[in-house]
Design an enzyme around this catalytic site. Structure first.
Site: not given
Ligand code: MSP
Length: 469
Positions: A22, A25, A130, A133, A147, A150, A296, A299
């Site tokens: 999304h 990311h 969780c 997380c 949590c 979540h 936030k 889905k």
């Molecule tokens: N798999 C773990 C990370 C392991 S790294 C060794 C993880 N994955 S995640 O898919 O949940 O990705 C989290 C990351 O996605 C956040 O730290 C950020 O980089 C990015 N973001 C996800 N949603 C976001 C926002 N709404 N706003 C900003 N960044 C976002 O955690």
């Protein structure tokens, strides 16, 4: 001394493949790409690493829900990340998947090393897990028993686990951070982390009981390696898998992520590296989190933005620009398709697109002689991008765009053409130079537009950079 280009090693988090990518990311990944492109532009070798985190309970649950075997499930989802980054013009050098066999082997090897060095201990653990997380929560973190991230009730679990003796590293870690040998930014987040370390560190569980969806624990088939240990080690395993410079000689220069996972990167990961007697990453930067229309992204709310859909509608460069322009990188902010659309119309079509079009049309019409000449990006601007001040850098570049459009409105070259052709040529030449400068400045942010501009500045044939929607 010869100025040999040094490698710049930059990473994004590896994203969970429980679902498609999304816009959240995309945010971190685009930021990393801009930085990578800036360094390449200034002649450095870059190793830009991204990838997918494919083990753990969260992924297993998503696969189950989809009625697929976990490996089939992740094999379908991982390419959707590669596709999204391709759509967004993200030029990564390495894409790591944690189900990669080599990664799994190296992770086992490193866990064995941690064990041999005496940093692992088997204990019985009771806690609240969780799945969202992928970690145990403390009671005082819960809000109404749930949590806070979540909104789900964590699962009580009592099991035998291997523990990493994180507590042993509190003092050394504090010292590294205080001496800026480990840089954590922004400053406020660094201080938060330091504050927590000063309260003492608890040992952390690094395995889960049972043969779950994960890497088997070496020497104990009743345990699986904890997904976060598996994931964090990707930064190291990638240097071996992609055969770049050895981590021992050249650890990562910067890890980018949002604040949600700073603790893992700023505390657990450096402690693991110390335990493995490996050098630490130079800098860890935790950017903010953005909401969509104040909520936030989720889905259930139905406000998840698919980056590919935005690219189809507005183009990759507009998405890249709008995300990094809307709010400062270290801060929280809000985003929406509406914001993207407005940025497209105002800043891109009416701003840069219009300036380019008008200047080229008048250069042709009044037969002004111009010659394309490459220039260097200003050092001050380059420094701002290096400091990840993307919003500021884009604001400064767009001041140039507005200046150009204001000069046209005030100097009216079409009137000058009637009474003072020399002055008319002078004004248009300076606008042409301004466009060359802007072209260079936007290159890391908007690679496609930069290329189009560059072509048009040499051929002098104007084509709309940002067609009306
Ligand atoms: N798999 C773990 C990370 C392991 S790294 C060794 C993880 N994955 S995640 O898919 O949940 O990705 C989290 C990351 O996605 C956040 O730290 C950020 O980089 C990015 N973001 C996800 N949603 C976001 C926002 N709404 N706003 C900003 N960044 C976002 O955690």
């Amino acid at each position: 001394m010869a100025n040999t280009p040094k490698l710049f090693f930059i990473t994004t988090p590896i994203y969970y493949v429980n679902d498609k990518p999304h816009i959240g990311h995309a945010y971190t990944t685009i930021a990393a790409d801009v930085l990578a492109r800036l360094y390449r532009q200034s002649g450095k070798d870059v190793f830009f690493l991204t990838g997918t985190d494919e083990h753990g309970a969260k992924i297993a649950a998503a696969a189950r829900k989809a009625g697929q075997a976990p490996q089939d499930f992740v094999d379908e989802l991982a390419p959707t990340y590669q596709k999204a980054w391709e759509d967004l013009d993200v030029a990564y050098d390495g894409f790591i998947r944690t189900t990669n066999h080599e990664h799994e082997q190296i992770v086992k090897e490193l866990v064995q090393k941690l064990n041999a060095a005496g940093y692992l201990e088997k204990r019985t653990y009771e806690g609240l897990y969780c799945e969202g997380c992928e970690r145990f929560l403390k009671r005082d973190e819960l809000v109404d028993g749930k949590c806070p991230d979540h909104h789900s009730v964590p699962t009580p679990s009592s099991e035998e686990n291997y523990f990493f003796l994180l507590s042993k590293f509190a003092d050394r870690l504090r010292e590294k951070i205080e001496k800026n040998e480990l840089i954590i930014e922004p400053r406020a987040r660094r201080n938060e982390i330091l504050g927590k370390i000063k309260q003492g560190l608890e040992d952390v569980s690094v395995s889960r009981a049972g043969a779950g969806w994960g890497i088997p624990f070496p020497g104990d088939d009743q345990q699986t390696i904890y997904v976060w240990v598996d994931a964090l080690l990707n930064y190291y395993t990638a240097t071996r898998i992609f055969d770049t410079e050895d981590w021992e000689k050249h650890p990562a220069d910067i890890h980018l992520m949002a604040k949600d996972i700073l603790w893992f990167h700023a505390v657990i990961w450096p402690a693991m590296l110390m335990a493995l007697e490996l050098p630490l990453t130079q800098k860890i930067f935790a950017h903010g989190f953005f909401t969509i229309d104040g909520k936030k992204m989720s889905k259930s709310v139905g406000n998840v933005i698919d980056p590919t859909k935005m690219v189809e509608k507005y183009g990759a460069d507009a998405v890249r620009y709008a995300l990094l322009r809307e709010f400062p990188f270290g801060e929280d902010g809000d985003f929406s398709e509406k914001i993207l659309q407005q940025r497209y119309e105002r800043d891109l079509a009416d701003g840069l697109g219009n300036l380019m079009q008008r200047v080229l049309v008048m250069i042709n019409k009044y037969q002004v002689k111009v010659q394309y000449h490459p220039i260097e990006i200003e050092l001050t601007l380059q420094k701002e991008v290096e400091k990840l001040n993307f919003e500021l850098a884009l604001r400064v570049i767009w001041e140039g765009v507005h200046r150009g459009n204001t000069i046209i409105a005030q100097r009216k070259p079409w009137e000058l053409a009637q009474k003072d052709t020399k002055e008319c040529a002078k004004v248009l030449c300076s606008l042409y130079d301004l466009l060359i400068a802007i072209n260079k400045q936007i290159e890391p942010f908007m690679p496609q537009t930069a290329k189009k501009m560059r072509d048009q500045l040499t051929t002098l044939k104007p084509e709309p950079l940002f067609p009306r929607l």
